[in-house]
Write an enzyme that holds these catalytic residues in place. Structure first.
Site, PDB file in Angstrom:
ATOM      1  N   SER A  28       0.838  -1.198   0.000  1.00  0.00           N
ATOM      2  CA  SER A  28       0.000   0.000   0.000  1.00  0.00           C
ATOM      3  C   SER A  28       0.870   1.244   0.000  1.00  0.00           C
ATOM      4  CB  SER A  28      -0.910   0.017   1.226  1.00  0.00           C
ATOM      5  OG  SER A  28      -1.484   1.299   1.346  1.00  0.00           O
TER       6      SER A  28
ATOM      7  N   HIS B  67      -1.138  -1.189  -4.439  1.00  0.00           N
ATOM      8  CA  HIS B  67      -2.404  -0.877  -3.767  1.00  0.00           C
ATOM      9  C   HIS B  67      -2.468   0.626  -3.503  1.00  0.00           C
ATOM     10  CE1 HIS B  67      -5.958  -1.868  -1.303  1.00  0.00           C
ATOM     11  NE2 HIS B  67      -5.536  -0.931  -0.471  1.00  0.00           N
TER      12      HIS B  67
ATOM     13  N   ASP C  75      -4.757   3.780  -2.034  1.00  0.00           N
ATOM     14  CA  ASP C  75      -5.856   4.135  -1.134  1.00  0.00           C
ATOM     15  C   ASP C  75      -6.315   5.563  -1.354  1.00  0.00           C
ATOM     16  OD1 ASP C  75      -6.093   1.740   0.621  1.00  0.00           O
ATOM     17  OD2 ASP C  75      -3.988   2.188   1.023  1.00  0.00           O
TER      18      ASP C  75
ATOM     19  N   MET D 273      -8.922   8.373  -0.170  1.00  0.00           N
ATOM     20  CA  MET D 273      -9.816   8.701   0.955  1.00  0.00           C
ATOM     21  C   MET D 273     -10.335  10.122   0.806  1.00  0.00           C
ATOM     22  SD  MET D 273      -7.435   7.328   4.051  1.00  0.00           S
ATOM     23  CE  MET D 273      -6.644   5.720   3.990  1.00  0.00           C
TER      24      MET D 273
ATOM     25  N   HIS E 246      -8.345   1.314  -4.173  1.00  0.00           N
ATOM     26  CA  HIS E 246      -9.297   1.135  -3.065  1.00  0.00           C
ATOM     27  C   HIS E 246      -9.925   2.482  -2.741  1.00  0.00           C
ATOM     28  CE1 HIS E 246      -9.648  -0.015   1.532  1.00  0.00           C
ATOM     29  NE2 HIS E 246     -10.829   0.158   0.957  1.00  0.00           N
TER      30      HIS E 246
ATOM     31  N   MET F  15     -12.103   4.771  -0.665  1.00  0.00           N
ATOM     32  CA  MET F  15     -12.785   4.973   0.609  1.00  0.00           C
ATOM     33  C   MET F  15     -13.474   6.324   0.518  1.00  0.00           C
ATOM     34  SD  MET F  15      -9.766   3.411   2.955  1.00  0.00           S
ATOM     35  CE  MET F  15      -8.649   3.402   1.545  1.00  0.00           C
TER      36      MET F  15
ATOM     37  N   MET G 131     -11.644  -5.606   5.257  1.00  0.00           N
ATOM     38  CA  MET G 131     -10.863  -4.659   6.050  1.00  0.00           C
ATOM     39  C   MET G 131     -10.551  -5.303   7.404  1.00  0.00           C
ATOM     40  SD  MET G 131     -10.356  -2.167   4.066  1.00  0.00           S
ATOM     41  CE  MET G 131      -9.339  -1.344   5.300  1.00  0.00           C
TER      42      MET G 131
ATOM     43  N   ASP H 172      -6.853  -6.296   4.035  1.00  0.00           N
ATOM     44  CA  ASP H 172      -6.270  -4.956   4.072  1.00  0.00           C
ATOM     45  C   ASP H 172      -6.262  -4.389   5.490  1.00  0.00           C
ATOM     46  OD1 ASP H 172      -5.305  -2.472   3.440  1.00  0.00           O
ATOM     47  OD2 ASP H 172      -7.035  -1.848   2.246  1.00  0.00           O
TER      48      ASP H 172
HETATM   49  C1  DX5 Z   1      -6.406   1.575   5.454  1.00  0.00           C
HETATM   50  C2  DX5 Z   1      -5.972   1.335   4.039  1.00  0.00           C
HETATM   51  C3  DX5 Z   1      -4.868   0.355   3.956  1.00  0.00           C
HETATM   52  C4  DX5 Z   1      -3.602   0.810   4.642  1.00  0.00           C
HETATM   53  C5  DX5 Z   1      -2.963  -0.408   5.209  1.00  0.00           C
HETATM   54  O1  DX5 Z   1      -7.548   2.350   5.467  1.00  0.00           O
HETATM   55  O2  DX5 Z   1      -7.044   0.814   3.260  1.00  0.00           O
HETATM   56  O3  DX5 Z   1      -4.602  -0.056   2.616  1.00  0.00           O
HETATM   57  O4  DX5 Z   1      -2.708   1.472   3.788  1.00  0.00           O
HETATM   58  O5  DX5 Z   1      -1.887  -0.018   5.967  1.00  0.00           O
HETATM   59  P1  DX5 Z   1      -1.213  -0.982   7.023  1.00  0.00           P
HETATM   60  O6  DX5 Z   1      -0.697  -2.181   6.265  1.00  0.00           O
HETATM   61  O7  DX5 Z   1      -0.138  -0.127   7.600  1.00  0.00           O
HETATM   62  O8  DX5 Z   1      -2.262  -1.376   8.021  1.00  0.00           O
HETATM   63 ZN    ZN Z   2      -6.530  -0.122   1.232  1.00  0.00          ZN
END
Ligand code: DX5
Ligand code: ZN
Length: 219
Positions: A9, A34, A36, A38, A67, A69, A138, A176
């Site tokens: 990620s 990956h 993310d 947000m 991903h 969010m 998650m 994740d």
């Molecule tokens: C959290 C994200 C993850 C995050 C995971 O909301 O969706 O992808 O980057 O990070 P670690 O592996 O540090 O928990």
């Molecule tokens: Zn993620």
């Protein structure tokens, strides 16, 4: 049996050296990038948006696992297709018409993923699993990297695996949050196909080696 995947990620990357970190993933044993996204509404944090995803795409040589969010993700499906996403994952909790959203993702030429928050039961996918290419479980509450793994995830992997068997679908199971070398093997043994790892990879002394070791643990 398809080989198990590692998806570092980039949330945990050094954003001042994003190209360097993307290239590290390119050259490593990792399988996907990956990413993310947000919005500060669906989750209490804002990460990065389209211009950054575009820069990542410019340097990435492996599939982009995006991903989202964000609330109302339908607004941006074609945008992320144009940005080069290969897998586009939306949250179950953010979709009013999940079936329609999944079709739209596939019509745009991407694999369709659905993420479930820790409190959301896999049972809720009974009637859509046949339309889902990837379920992202998650294993932390979404929004931040570096949180600790929620143990109930093992049960959810087993339950989801059962559902996938029952419906004879080819859906991949992704985990994740809080993934590390202590839980990776047990997750894969329970049926996980893709492990996302942020902090464990990027905050380690030698990320390339950490990815290599993770791959070895789950082989
Ligand atoms: C959290 C994200 C993850 C995050 C995971 O909301 O969706 O992808 O980057 O990070 P670690 O592996 O540090 O928990
Ligand atoms: Zn993620």
């Amino acid at each position: 049996m398809m080989s198990k995947k590692i998806a570092p990620s980039l949330l945990a990357a050094d954003f001042g050296n994003l190209q360097r970190d993307v290239e590290m993933v390119n050259k490593s044993d990792a399988d996907w990038h990956h990413i993310d996204v947000m919005d500060g509404v669906f989750v209490p944090n804002i990460s990065y948006g389209m211009p950054v995803v575009k820069s990542i795409k410019n340097h990435a040589t492996k599939p982009l696992d995006v991903h989202l969010m964000i609330v109302d993700p339908d607004r941006y499906i074609t945008t992320f297709a144009e940005l080069g996403a290969d897998v586009l994952t939306v949250h179950y909790e953010a979709c009013k018409h999940l079936h329609r959203t999944l079709q739209a993702i596939k019509d745009a030429g991407m694999k369709a993923g659905v993420a479930l928050n820790p409190h959301t039961s896999v049972r809720l996918l009974e009637d859509t699993i046949q339309d889902i290419d990837l379920v992202c479980l998650m294993s932390v509450n979404p929004g931040f990297g570096g949180q600790s793994f929620i143990e109930n995830t093992f049960q959810k992997v087993a339950d989801l695996k059962k559902l996938i068997h029952k419906k004879s679908t080819a859906t991949l199971i992704e985990i994740d949050g809080g993934v590390n070398s202590n839980n990776a093997k047990q997750l894969v043994d329970a049926g996980a196909d893709v492990l996302v790892a942020g902090s464990f990879v990027f905050k380690s002394e030698n990320p390339t080696e950490t990815i290599k070791n993770l791959k070895e643990v789950i082989r």
